[in-house]
Write a protein that holds these residues in place. Structure first.
Motif, PDB file in Angstrom:
ATOM      1  N   HIS A  24      72.620  13.120  -9.027  1.00  0.00           N
ATOM      2  CA  HIS A  24      72.323  11.744  -8.615  1.00  0.00           C
ATOM      3  C   HIS A  24      71.347  11.783  -7.433  1.00  0.00           C
ATOM      4  N   SER A  25      70.242  12.455  -7.650  1.00  0.00           N
ATOM      5  CA  SER A  25      69.279  12.706  -6.570  1.00  0.00           C
ATOM      6  C   SER A  25      68.597  11.439  -6.053  1.00  0.00           C
ATOM      7  N   ASP A  26      68.761  10.328  -6.749  1.00  0.00           N
ATOM      8  CA  ASP A  26      68.171   9.061  -6.299  1.00  0.00           C
ATOM      9  C   ASP A  26      68.999   8.408  -5.187  1.00  0.00           C
ATOM     10  N   LEU A  27      70.204   8.877  -4.952  1.00  0.00           N
ATOM     11  CA  LEU A  27      71.060   8.295  -3.923  1.00  0.00           C
ATOM     12  C   LEU A  27      70.629   8.736  -2.530  1.00  0.00           C
ATOM     13  N   LYS A  28      70.687   7.801  -1.592  1.00  0.00           N
ATOM     14  CA  LYS A  28      70.435   8.125  -0.185  1.00  0.00           C
ATOM     15  C   LYS A  28      71.769   8.535   0.436  1.00  0.00           C
ATOM     16  N   ILE A  29      71.833   9.787   0.899  1.00  0.00           N
ATOM     17  CA  ILE A  29      73.083  10.362   1.396  1.00  0.00           C
ATOM     18  C   ILE A  29      73.071  10.425   2.919  1.00  0.00           C
ATOM     19  N   GLY A  30      74.110   9.891   3.539  1.00  0.00           N
ATOM     20  CA  GLY A  30      74.308  10.006   4.981  1.00  0.00           C
ATOM     21  C   GLY A  30      75.518  10.887   5.241  1.00  0.00           C
ATOM     22  N   GLY A  31      76.014  10.851   6.446  1.00  0.00           N
ATOM     23  CA  GLY A  31      77.199  11.621   6.784  1.00  0.00           C
ATOM     24  C   GLY A  31      76.877  13.032   7.219  1.00  0.00           C
ATOM     25  N   PHE A  32      77.825  13.947   7.006  1.00  0.00           N
ATOM     26  CA  PHE A  32      77.687  15.311   7.509  1.00  0.00           C
ATOM     27  C   PHE A  32      78.272  16.312   6.534  1.00  0.00           C
ATOM     28  N   LYS A  33      77.887  17.549   6.756  1.00  0.00           N
ATOM     29  CA  LYS A  33      78.550  18.674   6.106  1.00  0.00           C
ATOM     30  C   LYS A  33      78.617  19.805   7.118  1.00  0.00           C
ATOM     31  N   THR A  34      79.572  20.678   6.928  1.00  0.00           N
ATOM     32  CA  THR A  34      79.686  21.840   7.800  1.00  0.00           C
ATOM     33  C   THR A  34      79.265  23.064   7.008  1.00  0.00           C
ATOM     34  N   LEU A  35      78.568  23.952   7.689  1.00  0.00           N
ATOM     35  CA  LEU A  35      78.082  25.188   7.080  1.00  0.00           C
ATOM     36  C   LEU A  35      78.651  26.370   7.843  1.00  0.00           C
ATOM     37  N   GLY A  92      73.286   4.955   8.703  1.00  0.00           N
ATOM     38  CA  GLY A  92      73.278   3.508   8.555  1.00  0.00           C
ATOM     39  C   GLY A  92      73.029   3.028   7.148  1.00  0.00           C
ATOM     40  N   ASP A  93      71.794   3.023   6.710  1.00  0.00           N
ATOM     41  CA  ASP A  93      71.407   2.433   5.438  1.00  0.00           C
ATOM     42  C   ASP A  93      71.419   3.483   4.328  1.00  0.00           C
ATOM     43  N   TYR A  94      72.611   3.850   3.886  1.00  0.00           N
ATOM     44  CA  TYR A  94      72.755   4.870   2.857  1.00  0.00           C
ATOM     45  C   TYR A  94      73.585   4.326   1.706  1.00  0.00           C
ATOM     46  N   ASP A  95      73.425   4.946   0.533  1.00  0.00           N
ATOM     47  CA  ASP A  95      74.211   4.575  -0.644  1.00  0.00           C
ATOM     48  C   ASP A  95      75.587   5.225  -0.616  1.00  0.00           C
ATOM     49  N   LEU A  96      75.666   6.367   0.055  1.00  0.00           N
ATOM     50  CA  LEU A  96      76.865   7.190   0.012  1.00  0.00           C
ATOM     51  C   LEU A  96      76.956   7.986   1.308  1.00  0.00           C
ATOM     52  N   ILE A  97      78.169   8.138   1.828  1.00  0.00           N
ATOM     53  CA  ILE A  97      78.402   8.932   3.031  1.00  0.00           C
ATOM     54  C   ILE A  97      79.187  10.182   2.637  1.00  0.00           C
ATOM     55  N   LEU A  98      78.692  11.341   3.074  1.00  0.00           N
ATOM     56  CA  LEU A  98      79.325  12.621   2.803  1.00  0.00           C
ATOM     57  C   LEU A  98      80.071  13.100   4.050  1.00  0.00           C
ATOM     58  N   MET A  99      81.288  13.592   3.855  1.00  0.00           N
ATOM     59  CA  MET A  99      82.069  14.202   4.936  1.00  0.00           C
ATOM     60  C   MET A  99      82.682  15.491   4.396  1.00  0.00           C
ATOM     61  N   ASP A 100      81.945  16.576   4.551  1.00  0.00           N
ATOM     62  CA  ASP A 100      82.356  17.857   3.974  1.00  0.00           C
ATOM     63  C   ASP A 100      82.356  18.928   5.060  1.00  0.00           C
ATOM     64  N   VAL A 124      80.397   1.183   2.476  1.00  0.00           N
ATOM     65  CA  VAL A 124      79.646   2.263   1.833  1.00  0.00           C
ATOM     66  C   VAL A 124      80.649   3.335   1.410  1.00  0.00           C
ATOM     67  N   PRO A 125      80.627   3.744   0.132  1.00  0.00           N
ATOM     68  CA  PRO A 125      81.581   4.757  -0.317  1.00  0.00           C
ATOM     69  C   PRO A 125      81.418   6.071   0.446  1.00  0.00           C
ATOM     70  N   VAL A 126      82.550   6.689   0.736  1.00  0.00           N
ATOM     71  CA  VAL A 126      82.590   7.979   1.416  1.00  0.00           C
ATOM     72  C   VAL A 126      83.187   8.991   0.442  1.00  0.00           C
ATOM     73  N   ILE A 127      82.510  10.139   0.324  1.00  0.00           N
ATOM     74  CA  ILE A 127      83.079  11.255  -0.432  1.00  0.00           C
ATOM     75  C   ILE A 127      83.201  12.429   0.523  1.00  0.00           C
ATOM     76  N   GLY A 128      84.164  13.291   0.253  1.00  0.00           N
ATOM     77  CA  GLY A 128      84.307  14.419   1.156  1.00  0.00           C
ATOM     78  C   GLY A 128      85.367  15.395   0.726  1.00  0.00           C
ATOM     79  N   VAL A 129      85.543  16.358   1.600  1.00  0.00           N
ATOM     80  CA  VAL A 129      86.567  17.387   1.435  1.00  0.00           C
ATOM     81  C   VAL A 129      87.480  17.297   2.639  1.00  0.00           C
ATOM     82  N   VAL A 130      88.771  17.348   2.389  1.00  0.00           N
ATOM     83  CA  VAL A 130      89.758  17.317   3.458  1.00  0.00           C
ATOM     84  C   VAL A 130      90.737  18.467   3.241  1.00  0.00           C
ATOM     85  N   LYS A 131      91.008  19.184   4.323  1.00  0.00           N
ATOM     86  CA  LYS A 131      91.942  20.317   4.260  1.00  0.00           C
ATOM     87  C   LYS A 131      93.319  19.825   3.808  1.00  0.00           C
ATOM     88  N   PRO A 132      94.091  20.682   3.131  1.00  0.00           N
ATOM     89  CA  PRO A 132      95.414  20.278   2.659  1.00  0.00           C
ATOM     90  C   PRO A 132      96.490  20.310   3.740  1.00  0.00           C
TER      91      PRO A 132
END
Length: 175
Positions: A24-35, A92-100, A124-132
């Motif tokens: 879904h490369s057309d989506l504007k992604i905000g939020g964060f990821k950890t590396l 701010g103006d994103y289609d989706l927020i990432l929290m990984d 704005v929908p948020v997708i992510g990974v959360v520890k168990p």
């Protein structure tokens, strides 16, 4: 609805999210990821770094160094409260927020936790990974009334992608 994946280490949680984002490369992604910076020559973890969700290049600067893995697992709350909050505030103006991902390293990062929860309350929908784990910010994310948590296992990860994709596509078309 926000959708978070949980499960054991290296089961494929981030892989599911990355597959969705790639398709879904057309989506504007905000939020964060950890590396995690792993030095293959030395066979050691060099640190955990937080970067904007849309960045594909690692940022191994001291400013982004939010924790350490390996024998001495630790988080740096002041870095989450500065760099992490800065990243979220520019989402701010994103289609989706990432929290990984959300886990134990953020435990004492109160400003960061408040920023995360504010996004979960938003439209704005948020997708992510959360520890168990069942305490602190991970527990608050899992118990949030706008959050659905899907558990990823080695046995269900391939089929779970399609459920994740369907739920998210429904949410994105209804925004």
């Amino acid at each position: 609805m926000n959708i978070f994946l949980t499960g054991e280490i290296q089961v494929g949680k981030s892989t599911i999210i990355n597959k969705f984002i790639k398709s879904h490369s057309d989506l504007k992604i905000g939020g964060f990821k950890t590396l995690t910076n792993f030095n293959q020559d030395q066979g050691v973890y060099m640190g955990v770094y937080i970067v904007p969700g849309c960045d594909y290049e690692p940022d191994y600067s001291e400013e982004s160094h939010v924790g350490d893995r390996g024998n001495k697992k630790s988080g740096y709350p002041e870095k989450f409260n500065s760099k992490g909050v800065d990243i979220l505030n520019t989402s701010g103006d994103y289609d989706l927020i990432l929290m990984d991902e959300i886990g134990f390293m953020e435990t004492k990062a109160e400003n960061f936790a408040n920023a995360v929860l504010k996004f979960l309350d938003g439209n704005v929908p948020v997708i992510g990974v959360v520890k168990p784990m069942m305490k602190g910010l991970p527990l608050a994310v899992k118990q949030h009334p706008k959050t659905k948590v899907l558990e990823v296992t080695k046995d269900n990860r391939d089929e779970l992608y399609f459920e994740f994709e369907q739920l998210l596509e429904e949410k994105l078309t209804n925004v």
